[in-house]
Enzyme design. Sequence first.
Site: not given
Length: 285
Positions: A42, A130, A269
């Site tokens: 992300h 997820e 991320s």
Amino acid sequence: MNVQVEIDGGSGFCFGVTTAIKKAEEELASGKTLYCLGDIVHNSMEVNRLHKHGLITINHEQMKQLHNVKVLLRAHGEPPETYELARKNNIEIIDATCPVVLALQSRIKRKYDANPESQIVIFGKSGHAEVLGLVGQTRSDAIVVENIEDVKRLDFNRSIYLYSQTTKSLDEFHRIINYIQQHISPKATFKRFDTICRQVANRMPNIAEFASKHDLILFVSGRKSSNGKVLFKECQRVNANSYQIESADEIDFKWFEGVKTIGICGATSTPKWLMEECRDAILKH
């Protein structure tokens, strides 16, 4: 600029993301076409960097049209249907699902298969990649709760087995546990499994300590990152002088008036190179 800038050593990719990116780079280095199901991470800057190396991001609909190619599954994991589609379309899967997520998927599947009548509850962000992979282990029967309001809608006369998305807040998880404990019927079973990744959970106290040491905090993260939202909130709680940016272009140098020390940190991320670019932009100014 005459300021001190420190990059937080504990920020940056978690091992799941590091592994996924390494696998993508290895495949791309051999010159083969590689597809990735969803953004590999992300973070748009890192996604763009890998696109330049030839990584093609696709969605589930686009995957249905592909045959005889290689598709990378990112760290978030996928439901069983994705693997079935790959078999049907002769797609070679490069599986970069994080080992912590993989272990959680199999725990949920085993519990669901053994207790089909009970409620498998997942504390997580509805629609998150997820979470979709976790719900997929239960033939889509699992109930996703995002907050206490969602928890109130559970059936407290039926057994509840509670799990958590790996990147959620421990404090919120414990609030949900307490609420269920207070409301569950004596006839029903309640078991909870702390499945929050410690590499992520430990970042909360670490980032709080880092944020408290500096006059100003630059939190570098993609705005899509749910882990980024949680960590940035923690920075703001400790240090009101915290700003979230996606790249060095978003730095407003007016923020730095009267500031002596700047701390740069980020989400699981956020690539290190991006935090370094922000540091360099400040020091060159």
